[in-house]
Design a protein around this motif. Structure first.
Motif, PDB file in Angstrom:
ATOM      1  N   SER A 248       0.862  -1.187   0.000  1.00 37.11           N
ATOM      2  CA  SER A 248       0.000   0.000   0.000  1.00 37.11           C
ATOM      3  C   SER A 248       0.894   1.230   0.000  1.00 37.11           C
ATOM      4  CB  SER A 248      -0.936   0.034   1.216  1.00 37.11           C
ATOM      5  OG  SER A 248      -0.259   0.493   2.373  1.00 37.11           O
ATOM      6  N   VAL A 249       0.305   2.428  -0.017  1.00 33.53           N
ATOM      7  CA  VAL A 249       1.116   3.645   0.086  1.00 33.53           C
ATOM      8  C   VAL A 249       1.760   3.760   1.458  1.00 33.53           C
ATOM      9  CG1 VAL A 249      -0.217   4.939  -1.623  1.00 33.53           C
ATOM     10  CG2 VAL A 249      -0.873   5.055   0.793  1.00 33.53           C
ATOM     11  N   HIS A 250       1.278   2.963   2.420  1.00 32.26           N
ATOM     12  CA  HIS A 250       1.736   3.105   3.801  1.00 32.26           C
ATOM     13  C   HIS A 250       2.892   2.186   4.170  1.00 32.26           C
ATOM     14  CE1 HIS A 250      -1.610   5.723   4.302  1.00 32.26           C
ATOM     15  NE2 HIS A 250      -2.496   4.768   4.143  1.00 32.26           N
ATOM     16  N   GLU A 251       3.072   1.100   3.435  1.00 33.49           N
ATOM     17  CA  GLU A 251       4.176   0.198   3.730  1.00 33.49           C
ATOM     18  C   GLU A 251       4.447  -0.698   2.534  1.00 33.49           C
ATOM     19  OE1 GLU A 251       1.102  -0.502   5.808  1.00 33.49           O
ATOM     20  OE2 GLU A 251       0.652  -1.480   3.904  1.00 33.49           O
ATOM     21  N   VAL A 252       5.647  -1.285   2.523  1.00 33.12           N
ATOM     22  CA  VAL A 252       5.979  -2.296   1.526  1.00 33.12           C
ATOM     23  C   VAL A 252       6.467  -3.538   2.262  1.00 33.12           C
ATOM     24  CG1 VAL A 252       6.578  -0.594  -0.251  1.00 33.12           C
ATOM     25  CG2 VAL A 252       8.378  -1.527   1.241  1.00 33.12           C
ATOM     26  N   ILE A 253       6.381  -4.667   1.577  1.00 28.86           N
ATOM     27  CA  ILE A 253       6.892  -5.923   2.129  1.00 28.86           C
ATOM     28  C   ILE A 253       8.215  -6.236   1.451  1.00 28.86           C
ATOM     29  CG2 ILE A 253       6.487  -8.408   2.353  1.00 28.86           C
ATOM     30  CD1 ILE A 253       3.485  -7.750   2.448  1.00 28.86           C
ATOM     31  N   ILE A 254       9.211  -6.548   2.256  1.00 27.58           N
ATOM     32  CA  ILE A 254      10.542  -6.876   1.760  1.00 27.58           C
ATOM     33  C   ILE A 254      10.742  -8.395   1.832  1.00 27.58           C
ATOM     34  CG2 ILE A 254      13.017  -6.516   2.042  1.00 27.58           C
ATOM     35  CD1 ILE A 254      11.506  -3.968   1.325  1.00 27.58           C
ATOM     36  N   VAL A 255      11.167  -8.975   0.711  1.00 24.08           N
ATOM     37  CA  VAL A 255      11.411 -10.419   0.641  1.00 24.08           C
ATOM     38  C   VAL A 255      12.833 -10.649   0.139  1.00 24.08           C
ATOM     39  CG1 VAL A 255      10.659 -12.631  -0.300  1.00 24.08           C
ATOM     40  CG2 VAL A 255       8.984 -10.794   0.064  1.00 24.08           C
ATOM     41  N   PRO A 256      13.731 -11.186   0.968  1.00 24.70           N
ATOM     42  CA  PRO A 256      15.072 -11.516   0.464  1.00 24.70           C
ATOM     43  C   PRO A 256      14.985 -12.500  -0.700  1.00 24.70           C
ATOM     44  CG  PRO A 256      15.033 -11.560   2.864  1.00 24.70           C
ATOM     45  CD  PRO A 256      13.603 -11.431   2.420  1.00 24.70           C
TER      46      PRO A 256
END
Length: 300
Positions: A248-256
């Motif tokens: 969303s505009v509020h957060e991102v998910i980080i995946v190694p």
């Protein structure tokens, strides 16, 4: 009663509750991703700022049987609850020196906001746009912001690059970013997270697969992907390049990347979440980005 008639009747009824020292106006507001809302502003003569109360959802309640008088009473209740929360001098926005230390940036989708971008300064980044706003006040339960328009640049006699450079300095300071395990976020939501007074900017456990990147307010936190060295430090900690999923505009998910996810599957997941789990005005993108820890670049 049709919608436009409803708006005007609400305005008249609110106005009737006050004397001539109060003005009541309707405002049509362009929000993120082309979302357009109608708001009502109740401005007292001795005030220089007032909250805008969006009334679109009140029309749905009216059509479900709630009376106009009940709608107006609720609007006035909301106004009374918020009218004294923030007060700013009338000339505050006339002088750039007053606002330059409050200027920060956020990310929005470029294609979905073309109409808005005609009227605001911005920088293009991938399929996104960096836009700027003043973080006037931020404390628990209260956040006052003002989007910067081209007209502001003319009033201040500053360039887009000046705004951009000030925002680059201010945003990581005023809205500090952090990367934490998804499991910790879920524990916080469930109320089972242990107290952790040792806050870390990049918290790598070695066990989690998904991590959440956002800012200290958890509002417009996707912009943290642009912070200097934040992704670099995390990528070096995990010894891996990264996938960035714009949840969303509020957060991102980080995946190694070393966790061997397929990018096309991740993109399908992002699109599905956007279609079913994110409100229209909070969608950032359907694309998955990649971060290369060697050159520090984000690509699509």
């Amino acid at each position: 009663m049709e919608y436009r008639e409803f708006l005007e009747n609400v305005r008249k009824e609110v106005e009737s509750r006050y004397d001539s020292n109060v003005s009541v106006t309707l405002n049509h507001v362009m929000k993120n991703n082309g979302t357009e809302l109608d708001g009502i502003t109740i401005m007292e003569k001795d005030k220089n700022i007032a909250p805008t109360i969006y009334i679109n959802s009140f029309y749905d309640r009216y059509r479900e049987g709630v009376s106009l008088k009940a709608v107006v009473s609720e609007i006035i209740r909301i106004y009374n609850q918020n009218k004294n929360s923030i007060n700013i001098n009338a000339d505050y926005f006339e002088n750039y020196e007053n606002v330059r230390k409050t200027i920060v940036y956020k990310l929005v989708n470029y294609q979905k906001n073309k109409k808005l971008l005609e009227d605001v300064p911005y920088k293009r980044v991938l399929d996104l746009a960096v836009v700027f706003y003043c973080l006037i006040e931020q404390r628990k339960g209260v956040s006052a912001t003002a989007l910067i328009h081209n007209e502001h640049l003319r009033i201040w006699n500053v360039t887009e690059d000046e705004i951009y450079n000030d925002a680059l300095k201010n945003t990581p300071v005023l809205l500090a970013g952090s990367i934490v395990p998804m499991s910790k976020i879920l524990s916080e939501i469930a109320g089972t997270a242990p107290v952790d007074n040792d806050e870390k900017v990049c918290e790598y456990t070695g066990e989690d697969i998904l991590y959440v990147l956002t800012n200290s307010s958890r509002v417009n936190g996707a912009a943290c992907i642009l912070y200097d060295n934040l992704l670099k430090k995390f990528a070096n900690d995990v010894h891996s390049d990264l996938y960035i999923l714009p949840s969303s505009v509020h957060e991102v998910i980080i995946v190694p990347k070393k966790n061997a996810f397929d990018k096309s599957e991740l993109a399908d997941m992002v699109r599905e979440v956007n279609e079913q789990g994110v409100s229209q005005d909070e969608i950032l993108s359907d694309n998955v980005y990649e971060y290369n820890r060697k050159n520090g670049l984000i690509t699509m």
